[in-house]
Scaffold this motif. Structure first.
Motif, PDB file in Angstrom:
ATOM      1  N   LYS A   1       0.388  15.209  -1.261  1.00 12.81           N
ATOM      2  CA  LYS A   1      -0.520  14.477  -0.600  1.00 12.81           C
ATOM      3  C   LYS A   1      -0.193  14.092   0.811  1.00 12.81           C
ATOM      4  CE  LYS A   1      -3.213  10.001  -0.763  1.00 12.81           C
ATOM      5  NZ  LYS A   1      -3.650   8.925  -1.446  1.00 12.81           N
TER       6      LYS A   1
ATOM      7  N   SER B   1       2.452   6.350  -6.930  1.00 15.67           N
ATOM      8  CA  SER B   1       1.287   6.905  -7.729  1.00 15.67           C
ATOM      9  C   SER B   1       1.100   8.348  -7.397  1.00 15.67           C
ATOM     10  CB  SER B   1       0.186   6.134  -7.669  1.00 15.67           C
ATOM     11  OG  SER B   1      -0.127   6.145  -6.301  1.00 15.67           O
ATOM     12  N   ASN B   2       1.882   9.095  -6.719  1.00 14.49           N
ATOM     13  CA  ASN B   2       1.732  10.454  -6.371  1.00 14.49           C
ATOM     14  C   ASN B   2       3.207  11.129  -6.455  1.00 14.49           C
ATOM     15  OD1 ASN B   2      -1.073  10.867  -5.119  1.00 14.49           O
ATOM     16  ND2 ASN B   2      -0.426   9.086  -4.143  1.00 14.49           N
TER      17      ASN B   2
ATOM     18  N   PHE C   1       4.239  11.885   4.550  1.00 20.07           N
ATOM     19  CA  PHE C   1       3.829  10.613   5.586  1.00 20.07           C
ATOM     20  C   PHE C   1       4.055  11.388   6.856  1.00 20.07           C
ATOM     21  CE2 PHE C   1       4.393   7.691   2.342  1.00 20.07           C
ATOM     22  CZ  PHE C   1       3.388   6.793   2.501  1.00 20.07           C
TER      23      PHE C   1
ATOM     24  N   VAL D   1       4.618  12.994  -1.751  1.00 14.32           N
ATOM     25  CA  VAL D   1       3.730  12.390  -0.672  1.00 14.32           C
ATOM     26  C   VAL D   1       4.627  12.856   0.478  1.00 14.32           C
ATOM     27  CG1 VAL D   1       2.918  10.364   0.323  1.00 14.32           C
ATOM     28  CG2 VAL D   1       3.371  10.692  -2.193  1.00 14.32           C
TER      29      VAL D   1
ATOM     30  N   ILE E   1      -0.529  11.886   3.998  1.00 16.67           N
ATOM     31  CA  ILE E   1      -0.896  10.748   4.777  1.00 16.67           C
ATOM     32  C   ILE E   1      -0.772  10.558   6.265  1.00 16.67           C
ATOM     33  CG2 ILE E   1      -0.709   8.312   4.588  1.00 16.67           C
ATOM     34  CD1 ILE E   1      -0.003   8.608   1.622  1.00 16.67           C
TER      35      ILE E   1
ATOM     36  N   TRP F   1       0.819  -1.078   0.167  1.00 16.21           N
ATOM     37  CA  TRP F   1      -0.041  -0.110  -0.036  1.00 16.21           C
ATOM     38  C   TRP F   1       0.747   1.268  -0.013  1.00 16.21           C
ATOM     39  CZ3 TRP F   1      -0.790   4.053   3.034  1.00 16.21           C
ATOM     40  CH2 TRP F   1      -2.086   4.862   2.739  1.00 16.21           C
ATOM     41  N   ILE F   2       1.986   1.248   1.088  1.00 12.29           N
ATOM     42  CA  ILE F   2       2.860   2.450   0.943  1.00 12.29           C
ATOM     43  C   ILE F   2       3.635   2.583  -0.288  1.00 12.29           C
ATOM     44  CG2 ILE F   2       4.818   3.251   2.018  1.00 12.29           C
ATOM     45  CD1 ILE F   2       3.892   1.971   4.742  1.00 12.29           C
ATOM     46  N   ASP F   3       3.824   1.426  -0.985  1.00 10.47           N
ATOM     47  CA  ASP F   3       4.634   1.494  -2.206  1.00 10.47           C
ATOM     48  C   ASP F   3       3.853   2.189  -3.293  1.00 10.47           C
ATOM     49  OD1 ASP F   3       7.325   0.767  -3.447  1.00 10.47           O
ATOM     50  OD2 ASP F   3       6.024  -0.615  -4.801  1.00 10.47           O
ATOM     51  N   ASN F   4       2.529   1.748  -3.262  1.00 13.96           N
ATOM     52  CA  ASN F   4       1.643   2.191  -4.311  1.00 13.96           C
ATOM     53  C   ASN F   4       1.308   3.656  -4.115  1.00 13.96           C
ATOM     54  OD1 ASN F   4      -0.510   2.167  -6.412  1.00 13.96           O
ATOM     55  ND2 ASN F   4      -1.826   2.466  -4.752  1.00 13.96           N
ATOM     56  N   GLU F   5       1.261   4.355  -2.794  1.00  9.59           N
ATOM     57  CA  GLU F   5       0.960   5.757  -2.628  1.00  9.59           C
ATOM     58  C   GLU F   5       2.342   6.494  -3.243  1.00  9.59           C
ATOM     59  OE1 GLU F   5      -1.695   7.392  -1.224  1.00  9.59           O
ATOM     60  OE2 GLU F   5      -2.753   5.583  -1.690  1.00  9.59           O
ATOM     61  N   VAL F   6       3.512   5.910  -2.675  1.00  5.32           N
ATOM     62  CA  VAL F   6       4.855   6.753  -3.018  1.00  5.32           C
ATOM     63  C   VAL F   6       4.999   6.726  -4.540  1.00  5.32           C
ATOM     64  CG1 VAL F   6       7.246   6.481  -2.845  1.00  5.32           C
ATOM     65  CG2 VAL F   6       5.709   6.235  -0.838  1.00  5.32           C
TER      66      VAL F   6
END
Length: 106
Positions: free
Chosen positions: A48, A14-15, A20, A18, A50, A7-12
């Motif tokens: 983004k 795809s944005n 955190f 980011v 998070i 999930w973290i990998d995807n957020e990092v």
């Protein structure tokens, strides 16, 4: 969230930018997160935020993901930049603005 790392990998990835952080960009829950938000807002960079306080799994997961013990953590175009102190140093030297510009984010 079955696999927090994924999930973290995807957020990092795809944005563009980011952060955190503890809390949200509108309501940071610690001084370091607040300062990090202020730096990004000052540079006019869309990002983004998070909130790691939403789950212990996420809070620990992001530390494991980068092998970095503190939050906030900044990522630009999938690359880990650093925490609040590193962001502050890079901001003051102009390095952060240059890096964001080089990556097409500023």
């Amino acid at each position: 969230m079955t696999d927090i790392n994924q999930w973290i990998d995807n957020e990092v990835k795809s944005n563009g930018v980011v952060l955190f952080m503890k809390g949200t960009p509108d309501m940071p829950m610690c001084g370091f997160s607040g300062r990090s938000v202020q730096i990004l807002q000052h540079l006019g960079v869309p990002f983004k935020g998070i909130n790691v306080l939403e789950s212990n799994e996420l809070r620990q997961g992001i530390k494991d993901y980068t092998n970095w013990p503190t939050i906030p953590q900044l990522y630009v175009r999938g690359e880990f930049v650093g925490g609040a102190d590193i962001m502050m140093e890079m901001f003051q030297s102009g390095e952060l603005k240059q890096m964001l510009s080089d990556k097409g984010m500023a």
